[in-house]
Enzyme design. Sequence first.
Site, PDB file in Angstrom:
ATOM      1  N   TYR A   1       9.748  -6.676  -1.092  1.00 10.71           N
ATOM      2  CA  TYR A   1       8.979  -5.770  -1.762  1.00 10.71           C
ATOM      3  C   TYR A   1       9.598  -5.330  -3.020  1.00 10.71           C
ATOM      4  CZ  TYR A   1      12.880  -2.117   0.016  1.00 10.71           C
ATOM      5  OH  TYR A   1      14.032  -1.370   0.033  1.00 10.71           O
TER       6      TYR A   1
ATOM      7  N   LYS B   1       5.111  -0.377   9.894  1.00  9.63           N
ATOM      8  CA  LYS B   1       6.383  -0.250  10.399  1.00  9.63           C
ATOM      9  C   LYS B   1       6.730   1.071  11.188  1.00  9.63           C
ATOM     10  CE  LYS B   1       7.093  -2.514   5.772  1.00  9.63           C
ATOM     11  NZ  LYS B   1       5.887  -1.835   4.423  1.00  9.63           N
TER      12      LYS B   1
ATOM     13  N   HIS C   1      11.419  -0.259  10.027  1.00  5.93           N
ATOM     14  CA  HIS C   1      11.558   0.206   8.564  1.00  5.93           C
ATOM     15  C   HIS C   1      12.890   0.371   7.863  1.00  5.93           C
ATOM     16  CE1 HIS C   1       8.768   2.209   5.268  1.00  5.93           C
ATOM     17  NE2 HIS C   1       9.634   1.456   4.923  1.00  5.93           N
TER      18      HIS C   1
ATOM     19  N   TYR D   1       7.522   3.806  -9.946  1.00 11.85           N
ATOM     20  CA  TYR D   1       8.473   4.502  -9.203  1.00 11.85           C
ATOM     21  C   TYR D   1       8.678   5.827  -9.440  1.00 11.85           C
ATOM     22  CZ  TYR D   1      11.832   4.750  -5.378  1.00 11.85           C
ATOM     23  OH  TYR D   1      12.508   5.040  -3.936  1.00 11.85           O
TER      24      TYR D   1
ATOM     25  N   ASN E   1      15.035  -4.007   5.540  1.00  6.89           N
ATOM     26  CA  ASN E   1      16.303  -3.226   4.951  1.00  6.89           C
ATOM     27  C   ASN E   1      17.629  -3.465   5.922  1.00  6.89           C
ATOM     28  OD1 ASN E   1      15.148  -1.914   2.513  1.00  6.89           O
ATOM     29  ND2 ASN E   1      13.785  -0.738   4.031  1.00  6.89           N
TER      30      ASN E   1
ATOM     31  N   ASP F   1       0.097  -5.024   3.891  1.00 10.55           N
ATOM     32  CA  ASP F   1       1.288  -4.352   4.351  1.00 10.55           C
ATOM     33  C   ASP F   1       1.388  -2.748   4.144  1.00 10.55           C
ATOM     34  OD1 ASP F   1       4.486  -4.539   4.693  1.00 10.55           O
ATOM     35  OD2 ASP F   1       4.299  -3.166   3.241  1.00 10.55           O
TER      36      ASP F   1
ATOM     37  N   ASN G   1      -2.871 -10.557  -9.737  1.00 12.45           N
ATOM     38  CA  ASN G   1      -1.598 -10.825  -8.674  1.00 12.45           C
ATOM     39  C   ASN G   1      -1.849 -11.777  -7.626  1.00 12.45           C
ATOM     40  OD1 ASN G   1      -0.306  -8.760 -10.133  1.00 12.45           O
ATOM     41  ND2 ASN G   1      -0.686  -7.287  -8.456  1.00 12.45           N
TER      42      ASN G   1
ATOM     43  N   THR H   1       0.752  -1.212  -0.059  1.00 10.81           N
ATOM     44  CA  THR H   1       0.083   0.090   0.005  1.00 10.81           C
ATOM     45  C   THR H   1       0.798   1.173   0.023  1.00 10.81           C
ATOM     46  OG1 THR H   1      -0.024   0.171   2.508  1.00 10.81           O
ATOM     47  CG2 THR H   1      -1.938  -1.010   1.200  1.00 10.81           C
TER      48      THR H   1
ATOM     49  N   TYR I   1       3.758   5.670   5.135  1.00  9.49           N
ATOM     50  CA  TYR I   1       3.065   5.572   3.644  1.00  9.49           C
ATOM     51  C   TYR I   1       1.757   6.111   3.553  1.00  9.49           C
ATOM     52  CZ  TYR I   1       5.633   1.347   2.935  1.00  9.49           C
ATOM     53  OH  TYR I   1       6.839   0.439   2.762  1.00  9.49           O
TER      54      TYR I   1
HETATM   55  N1  LIG Z   1      10.151  -2.186   3.636  1.00 10.22           N
HETATM   56  C1  LIG Z   1      10.403  -1.177   2.539  1.00 10.22           C
HETATM   57  O1  LIG Z   1      11.241  -0.300   2.673  1.00 10.22           O
HETATM   58  C2  LIG Z   1       9.427  -1.078   1.462  1.00 10.22           C
HETATM   59  C3  LIG Z   1      10.035  -0.225   0.183  1.00 10.22           C
HETATM   60  C4  LIG Z   1       9.059  -0.162  -0.854  1.00 10.22           C
HETATM   61  C5  LIG Z   1       7.896  -0.735  -0.452  1.00 10.22           C
HETATM   62  N2  LIG Z   1       7.471  -1.658   0.189  1.00 10.22           N
HETATM   63  C6  LIG Z   1       6.287  -2.220   0.444  1.00 10.22           C
HETATM   64  O2  LIG Z   1       6.209  -3.263  -0.988  1.00 10.22           O
HETATM   65  C7  LIG Z   1       5.063  -2.983  -1.669  1.00 10.22           C
HETATM   66  C8  LIG Z   1       5.286  -3.303  -2.902  1.00 10.22           C
HETATM   67  O3  LIG Z   1       6.122  -2.356  -3.450  1.00 10.22           O
HETATM   68  P1  LIG Z   1       5.930  -1.287  -4.484  1.00 10.22           P
HETATM   69  O4  LIG Z   1       4.659  -0.994  -4.443  1.00 10.22           O
HETATM   70  O5  LIG Z   1       7.049  -0.025  -4.127  1.00 10.22           O
HETATM   71  O6  LIG Z   1       6.184  -1.857  -5.712  1.00 10.22           O
HETATM   72  P2  LIG Z   1       5.714  -3.137  -6.872  1.00 10.22           P
HETATM   73  O7  LIG Z   1       4.495  -3.851  -6.044  1.00 10.22           O
HETATM   74  O8  LIG Z   1       6.574  -3.881  -7.417  1.00 10.22           O
HETATM   75  O9  LIG Z   1       4.989  -2.314  -8.169  1.00 10.22           O
HETATM   76  C9  LIG Z   1       3.692  -1.648  -7.846  1.00 10.22           C
HETATM   77  C10 LIG Z   1       3.506  -1.259  -9.313  1.00 10.22           C
HETATM   78  O10 LIG Z   1       3.131  -2.148 -10.048  1.00 10.22           O
HETATM   79  C11 LIG Z   1       2.074  -1.709 -11.011  1.00 10.22           C
HETATM   80  N3  LIG Z   1       0.963  -3.250 -11.023  1.00 10.22           N
HETATM   81  C12 LIG Z   1       0.798  -4.073  -9.857  1.00 10.22           C
HETATM   82  N4  LIG Z   1       0.338  -4.987 -10.351  1.00 10.22           N
HETATM   83  C13 LIG Z   1       0.360  -4.951 -11.715  1.00 10.22           C
HETATM   84  C14 LIG Z   1       0.350  -6.057 -12.702  1.00 10.22           C
HETATM   85  N5  LIG Z   1      -0.274  -7.256 -12.544  1.00 10.22           N
HETATM   86  N6  LIG Z   1       0.874  -5.535 -13.895  1.00 10.22           N
HETATM   87  C15 LIG Z   1       1.372  -4.384 -14.014  1.00 10.22           C
HETATM   88  N7  LIG Z   1       1.531  -3.569 -13.213  1.00 10.22           N
HETATM   89  C16 LIG Z   1       1.381  -4.092 -12.034  1.00 10.22           C
HETATM   90  C17 LIG Z   1       1.295  -0.936  -9.769  1.00 10.22           C
HETATM   91  O11 LIG Z   1       0.305   0.055 -10.811  1.00 10.22           O
HETATM   92  P3  LIG Z   1      -1.078   0.626 -10.147  1.00 10.22           P
HETATM   93  O12 LIG Z   1      -0.512   1.500  -9.107  1.00 10.22           O
HETATM   94  O13 LIG Z   1      -1.472   1.572 -11.321  1.00 10.22           O
HETATM   95  O14 LIG Z   1      -2.101  -0.368  -9.717  1.00 10.22           O
HETATM   96  C18 LIG Z   1       2.243  -0.118  -9.216  1.00 10.22           C
HETATM   97  O15 LIG Z   1       2.490   0.865  -9.943  1.00 10.22           O
HETATM   98  C19 LIG Z   1       4.630  -1.480  -1.249  1.00 10.22           C
HETATM   99  O16 LIG Z   1       3.451  -1.091  -1.744  1.00 10.22           O
HETATM  100  C20 LIG Z   1       4.918  -1.493   0.268  1.00 10.22           C
HETATM  101  O17 LIG Z   1       3.695  -1.930   0.949  1.00 10.22           O
HETATM  102  C21 LIG Z   1       8.338  -1.525   1.504  1.00 10.22           C
END
Ligand SMILES: NC(=O)c1ccc[n+]([C@@H]2O[C@H](COP(=O)([O-])OP(=O)(O)OC[C@H]3O[C@@H](n4cnc5c(N)ncnc54)[C@H](OP(=O)(O)O)[C@@H]3O)[C@@H](O)[C@H]2O)c1
Length: 329
Positions: free
Chosen positions: A212, A79, A112, A220, A165, A45, A282, A22, A50
Amino acid sequence: MAAKIYLTLPCGQKMPGLGLGTFDTNEETEAAVNTALELGYRHIDTAFVYDSENGIGRALNQWISSGKVKREDLFITTKLPMVGVHPDRVEMFMKKSLESLQLDYVDLYLIHFPVGCKLKEGTGWPYLEENGETAVEGKTDHVALWKKMEEQVDAGRTKNIGLSNYNISQITTVLKSARIKPACLQVELNVYLQQRELVDFCKKNGIANVAYFPLVNPSYNNFLTRIGQEPKQMPNLLGDPEVVKIAQKHSKSPAQIVLRFLVQIGVAPIPKSVIRQQLVENISIFDFNLDEGDMKILRGLDKGEPARMARFEIFKGVDKHPDYPFPEE
Ligand SMILES: NC(=O)c1ccc[n+]([C@@H]2O[C@H](COP(=O)([O-])OP(=O)(O)OC[C@H]3O[C@@H](n4cnc5c(N)ncnc54)[C@H](OP(=O)(O)O)[C@@H]3O)[C@@H](O)[C@H]2O)c1
């Protein structure tokens, strides 16, 4: 279709092997969580920073109070923010998150990032010093910080505690002093950045891995541009010809292939989406298997460190801190 694979945490609790991310869901959070719950997502998550905890809280409250879902069937992670990475601030931030989420407890509370930042009242986001660099605390006292995390379990505010991380040496420091072992490590992990040594280390120590950036976040740069940062050269994992070929072979989408890969190596991906069709896609990864040939090709796409995208450089200067966890670029 509900997620059918679970990772068992050290306390015996089962974490659904796929969750909803999210980060950057903004005003669409509540609707996305509603749709995800309808589709069978039970693992969500979030993080203090966020700005999605309130929207998630509204959706959860509605689902739980109407009896559509039982609290114990959900797995909610949040987190401790970088400005909370200080033993004196853990309890305060934990309580703030519970209030926003409208919950008595979360299932997993993660640190985090291992670098602590100075806290300015009224904000959860690190601020800049006059020299333009992020206002950071001194070296993190991981032992004292972890004790405060353990106290959150004792107080019933979280079922499990974990890290995000952290590198192997930092996890080892925590493990050495821990009364309650870290249940989970959440890191950037995908087909291009497989981090096998780290994943093996976690497996040996009974730490569940959550991935993630499982899709190498195609949006991004929209986020970076919106907060006034330079866009990055992002690799196009979903357009990789090998991934596309395997997707065609299984009549699945590239996203489903790269998520399934993570599930098959025992890691739980948390892809973010606010679009119903993508949310469906997904979670629909539990009705097929990648064979050994597919897995070999996908394992071969690992690019190692150069594929790390989330280097936290949006917090200018954190890479100079002694607790910065990543190797130099
Ligand atoms: N612990 C940390 O430091 C940390 C850092 C970064 C992220 N996170 C967590 O990890 C989660 C996932 O990472 P993320 O959101 O950065 O990246 P991600 O899940 O790799 O990518 C999200 C992006 O992919 C697109 N998407 C989703 N499903 C898709 C599909 N089936 N086909 C094509 N595109 C698709 C989404 O589009 P739409 O938005 O248009 O739906 C969004 O733009 C985060 O949301 C967060 O909860 C944690």
